[in-house]
Motif scaffolding. Structure first.
Motif, short mmCIF file in Angstrom:
data_model
loop_
_atom_site.label_atom_id
_atom_site.label_comp_id
_atom_site.label_asym_id
_atom_site.label_seq_id
_atom_site.Cartn_x
_atom_site.Cartn_y
_atom_site.Cartn_z
N ILE A 72 -19.32 27.59 -5.68
CA ILE A 72 -19.83 25.89 -5.67
C ILE A 72 -20.19 25.47 -4.18
N LEU A 73 -19.76 26.21 -3.33
CA LEU A 73 -19.89 25.55 -1.92
C LEU A 73 -21.23 26.14 -1.37
N CYS A 74 -21.72 27.35 -1.96
CA CYS A 74 -23.05 27.66 -1.33
C CYS A 74 -24.10 28.23 -2.51
N GLU A 75 -23.90 27.46 -3.77
CA GLU A 75 -24.87 27.98 -4.87
C GLU A 75 -26.06 26.99 -4.81
N ASN A 76 -26.25 25.77 -3.95
CA ASN A 76 -27.34 24.89 -4.04
C ASN A 76 -28.24 25.36 -2.64
N TYR A 77 -27.74 26.25 -1.85
CA TYR A 77 -28.30 26.55 -0.49
C TYR A 77 -29.03 27.80 -0.71
N LYS A 78 -30.06 28.12 0.07
CA LYS A 78 -30.70 29.21 0.55
C LYS A 78 -29.79 30.27 0.97
N ASP A 79 -30.06 31.44 0.83
CA ASP A 79 -29.03 32.74 1.11
C ASP A 79 -28.51 32.74 2.54
N LYS A 80 -29.52 32.26 3.33
CA LYS A 80 -29.15 32.33 4.70
C LYS A 80 -28.64 31.26 5.33
N TYR A 81 -28.43 30.20 4.41
CA TYR A 81 -27.65 28.71 4.96
C TYR A 81 -26.47 28.84 3.85
N TRP A 82 -25.96 29.66 3.63
CA TRP A 82 -24.48 29.90 2.83
C TRP A 82 -23.44 28.99 3.34
N PHE A 83 -23.53 28.71 4.69
CA PHE A 83 -22.47 28.14 5.48
C PHE A 83 -22.81 26.53 5.59
N TRP A 84 -23.81 25.87 5.01
CA TRP A 84 -24.23 24.59 5.19
C TRP A 84 -23.43 23.61 4.71
N GLU A 85 -22.86 24.03 3.59
CA GLU A 85 -21.71 22.88 2.77
C GLU A 85 -20.45 22.72 3.78
N ILE A 86 -20.26 23.58 4.73
CA ILE A 86 -19.30 23.72 5.53
C ILE A 86 -19.44 22.41 6.61
N LEU A 87 -20.97 22.74 7.09
CA LEU A 87 -21.37 21.67 7.97
C LEU A 87 -21.35 20.22 7.52
N GLU A 88 -21.84 20.37 6.25
CA GLU A 88 -21.67 18.85 5.68
C GLU A 88 -20.31 18.25 5.47
N LEU A 89 -19.43 19.25 5.01
CA LEU A 89 -18.00 18.77 5.23
C LEU A 89 -17.54 18.25 6.33
N ILE A 90 -17.72 19.05 7.59
CA ILE A 90 -17.47 18.51 8.87
C ILE A 90 -17.87 17.03 9.22
N ARG A 91 -19.30 17.19 8.95
CA ARG A 91 -20.09 15.99 9.18
C ARG A 91 -19.28 14.68 8.42
N LYS A 92 -19.18 14.61 7.31
CA LYS A 92 -18.28 13.77 6.53
C LYS A 92 -17.09 13.38 7.15
N VAL A 93 -16.49 14.48 7.27
CA VAL A 93 -14.78 14.41 7.66
C VAL A 93 -14.72 13.54 9.24
N THR A 94 -15.52 14.04 9.93
CA THR A 94 -15.91 13.72 11.23
C THR A 94 -16.15 12.30 11.43
N GLN A 95 -17.10 11.84 10.62
CA GLN A 95 -17.59 10.45 10.82
C GLN A 95 -16.55 9.51 10.07
N THR A 96 -15.59 10.03 9.08
CA THR A 96 -14.72 9.20 8.50
C THR A 96 -13.53 9.03 9.33
N VAL A 97 -13.09 10.09 10.13
CA VAL A 97 -12.00 10.46 10.84
C VAL A 97 -12.25 9.43 12.19
N LEU A 98 -13.53 9.24 12.80
CA LEU A 98 -13.99 8.67 13.96
C LEU A 98 -13.67 7.12 13.24
#
Length: 182
Positions: A72-98
């Motif tokens: 589920i974490l990588c099915e919507n992204y191109k193969d070379k961007y398999w990690f992008w959902e983790i970046l999105e998670l970091i963005r969301k959590v960082t903004q919320t924590v700030l």
């Protein structure tokens, strides 16, 4: 004591959880890459030519060995961007924590939140990581909406400064031009 414990738990969650997810995805991608290379290797003299490699075996490995919660974490992204959902998670959590820890009244929080929003909007516009162009446009629209909301919230309505207001309006127009210019 409770606040210190909550702070430590939050920081651990913000750092450890995305890192663990990234590691699990990376490990799974490494395993899949290894199996793809093994199954698609060229036929050598000693191999049985009557039994060619079955490429459906790669799909079987992908479906059997990868847990659904991980795909589920990588099915919507191109193969070379398999990690992008983790970046999105970091963005969301960082903004919320700030906002949660420092408060919205803190100017550093406002600047970092706006900066993170602009950065992710630019990264999405630059790399187009989503497989579907519709989902890519939808994500760009969502990131634009987040940025506009953050900018509107950043304006101090009690002390409206003309220079800041003009800057934010111009920044909005630039972002909209980037989003719809793609």
């Amino acid at each position: 004591m409770y606040q210190i414990l909550a702070f430590v738990a939050t920081v651990l969650y913000v750092i450890a959880f995305p890192f663990c997810l990234f590691f699990l995805l990376w490990k799974k991608r490494s395993e899949l890459s290894y199996h793809e290379q093994t199954l698609s290797r060229p036929v050598s003299r000693g191999d049985d030519i009557t039994n060619p490699v079955d490429n459906s075996a790669i799909d079987d490995i992908t479906h059997c060995s990868t847990p659904i919660w991980l795909t589920i974490l990588c099915e919507n992204y191109k193969d070379k961007y398999w990690f992008w959902e983790i970046l999105e998670l970091i963005r969301k959590v960082t903004q919320t924590v700030l906002i949660t820890l420092l408060g919205w009244e803190n100017r550093v929080t406002v600047l970092l939140t706006i900066g993170i929003s602009v950065l992710f909007l630019i990264l999405h516009a630059r790399y187009l990581p989503m497989k579907s162009s519709f989902e890519q446009k939808l994500q760009m629209f969502a990131l634009t909406a987040i940025l506009i909301n953050v900018l509107i919230a950043a304006i101090d309505h009690d002390e409206s400064e003309d220079g800041l207001t003009v800057f934010l309006i111009l920044l909005n127009l630039i972002v909209i031009a980037i989003v719809f210019g793609k």
